[in-house]
Design a protein around this motif. Structure first.
Motif, mmCIF file in Angstrom:
data_model
loop_
_atom_site.group_PDB
_atom_site.id
_atom_site.type_symbol
_atom_site.label_atom_id
_atom_site.label_comp_id
_atom_site.label_asym_id
_atom_site.label_seq_id
_atom_site.Cartn_x
_atom_site.Cartn_y
_atom_site.Cartn_z
ATOM 1 N N HIS A 181 3.657 0.003 -13.796
ATOM 2 C CA HIS A 181 2.422 0.756 -14.052
ATOM 3 C C HIS A 181 1.212 -0.172 -14.103
ATOM 4 C CE1 HIS A 181 4.264 4.625 -14.526
ATOM 5 N NE2 HIS A 181 5.038 4.222 -15.521
ATOM 6 N N VAL A 182 1.379 -1.320 -14.749
ATOM 7 C CA VAL A 182 0.280 -2.293 -14.811
ATOM 8 C C VAL A 182 0.003 -2.852 -13.424
ATOM 9 C CG1 VAL A 182 -0.469 -4.498 -15.782
ATOM 10 C CG2 VAL A 182 0.751 -2.857 -17.232
ATOM 11 N N ALA A 183 1.059 -3.164 -12.666
ATOM 12 C CA ALA A 183 0.887 -3.698 -11.313
ATOM 13 C C ALA A 183 0.189 -2.702 -10.405
ATOM 14 C CB ALA A 183 2.246 -4.095 -10.731
ATOM 15 N N ALA A 184 0.457 -1.409 -10.593
ATOM 16 C CA ALA A 184 -0.208 -0.382 -9.781
ATOM 17 C C ALA A 184 -1.716 -0.401 -10.016
ATOM 18 C CB ALA A 184 0.366 1.001 -10.097
ATOM 19 N N LEU A 185 -2.140 -0.605 -11.263
ATOM 20 C CA LEU A 185 -3.575 -0.731 -11.547
ATOM 21 C C LEU A 185 -4.158 -1.949 -10.838
ATOM 22 C CD1 LEU A 185 -3.671 0.056 -15.374
ATOM 23 C CD2 LEU A 185 -4.508 1.521 -13.521
ATOM 24 N N ALA A 186 -3.427 -3.085 -10.911
ATOM 25 C CA ALA A 186 -3.903 -4.309 -10.263
ATOM 26 C C ALA A 186 -4.075 -4.101 -8.761
ATOM 27 C CB ALA A 186 -2.930 -5.461 -10.535
ATOM 28 N N LYS A 187 -3.109 -3.436 -8.132
ATOM 29 C CA LYS A 187 -3.196 -3.188 -6.682
ATOM 30 C C LYS A 187 -4.352 -2.252 -6.355
ATOM 31 C CE LYS A 187 1.705 -3.940 -5.889
ATOM 32 N NZ LYS A 187 3.012 -3.320 -5.727
ATOM 33 N N GLN A 188 -4.500 -1.215 -7.158
ATOM 34 C CA GLN A 188 -5.578 -0.248 -6.931
ATOM 35 C C GLN A 188 -6.937 -0.927 -7.023
ATOM 36 O OE1 GLN A 188 -5.531 2.991 -9.746
ATOM 37 N NE2 GLN A 188 -7.664 3.481 -9.366
ATOM 38 N N TRP A 189 -7.135 -1.739 -8.058
ATOM 39 C CA TRP A 189 -8.432 -2.395 -8.250
ATOM 40 C C TRP A 189 -8.683 -3.465 -7.197
ATOM 41 C CZ3 TRP A 189 -7.377 -2.791 -14.180
ATOM 42 C CH2 TRP A 189 -7.543 -1.519 -14.751
ATOM 43 N N ALA A 190 -7.620 -4.167 -6.760
ATOM 44 C CA ALA A 190 -7.774 -5.172 -5.701
ATOM 45 C C ALA A 190 -8.183 -4.498 -4.392
ATOM 46 C CB ALA A 190 -6.484 -5.959 -5.522
ATOM 47 N N ALA A 191 -7.581 -3.341 -4.101
ATOM 48 C CA ALA A 191 -7.933 -2.606 -2.877
ATOM 49 C C ALA A 191 -9.376 -2.118 -2.934
ATOM 50 C CB ALA A 191 -6.976 -1.433 -2.684
ATOM 51 N N THR A 192 -9.799 -1.640 -4.088
ATOM 52 C CA THR A 192 -11.188 -1.183 -4.251
ATOM 53 C C THR A 192 -12.157 -2.339 -4.052
ATOM 54 O OG1 THR A 192 -10.501 0.551 -5.784
ATOM 55 C CG2 THR A 192 -12.815 -0.099 -5.854
ATOM 56 N N ALA A 193 -11.845 -3.504 -4.637
ATOM 57 C CA ALA A 193 -12.703 -4.676 -4.491
ATOM 58 C C ALA A 193 -12.781 -5.120 -3.036
ATOM 59 C CB ALA A 193 -12.196 -5.815 -5.374
ATOM 60 N N MET A 194 -11.653 -5.019 -2.327
ATOM 61 C CA MET A 194 -11.636 -5.413 -0.916
ATOM 62 C C MET A 194 -12.504 -4.478 -0.069
ATOM 63 S SD MET A 194 -8.225 -6.332 1.297
ATOM 64 C CE MET A 194 -7.636 -7.378 -0.014
#
Length: 200
Positions: A181-194
């Protein structure tokens, strides 16, 4: 300290036994509304209630127009962990979830680190103690709940077992599920930043 600095946080759910503890690593400049989401994912809450992050005498939350207390909090979307720590001069924050049940958490900044290459943040690095069920009545209600489910002869045993919907073991933690669940947030935010970087 650079813009990429990582903060290792120790989160303890106060006044419960067995202890509920999490260690997470987050960008030190994380917004407090995002830190709230990380805490929800890492601890195992369902983000179904209001919250407050507090440092000293100042509190932050996500402001809801329909609530009758928006003036009591600053906007968590406009506050960053590093600035809060610098402005208030503390390494400890309080986090309250569900004002009815009153789940209070202590957040301690254990250390500041350089990011590891290839790692997405935030990330969960340690978990012990299962998150209490939502709406169980806070620490006092949780203690009573545990007493009842441990006693098959108690008159409320069957009803609470049915209510919780599983064989509840307060010592069993789904480390992989929480970390995912924490990793999913990290991936989501990294994709948004990209995406934002591409548009810039």
């Amino acid at each position: 300290m650079s813009a990429a600095t990582i903060a290792r946080l120790k989160i303890t759910l106060d006044a419960v036994t067995p202890a509920v503890l999490r260690r997470i690593e987050v960008p030190f400049d994380i917004r407090l509304d995002r830190l709230h989401l990380v805490l929800q994912a890492a601890i195992g809450w369902t983000n179904s209630h209001l919250y407050e992050s507090r440092a000293g005498d100042v509190g932050w939350s996500t402001l809801y127009p329909e609530a009758d207390w928006p003036e009591d909090f600053l906007d968590a979307r406009k506050a960053r962990l590093d600035k809060v720590i610098e402005d208030v001069g503390t390494k400890t924050l309080r986090y309250v979830y569900d004002f009815g049940d009153g789940w209070e958490h202590s957040i301690n900044i254990e250390r500041l680190l350089d990011p590891q290459p290839g790692i997405l943040y935030p990330r969960l690095i340690e978990a012990s103690g299962r998150c209490p069920p939502e709406d169980v009545g806070g620490p006092w209600g949780y203690a009573e709940f545990l007493d009842v489910i441990r006693d098959p002869t108690h008159e409320r045993h069957a009803a609470l077992k049915q209510w919780v919907g599983c064989d509840f073991d307060p010592n069993h933690v789904d480390n992989e599920g929480l970390a995912a669940h924490v990793a999913a947030l990290a991936k989501q935010w990294a994709a948004t930043a990209m995406r934002r970087a591409r548009r810039a």
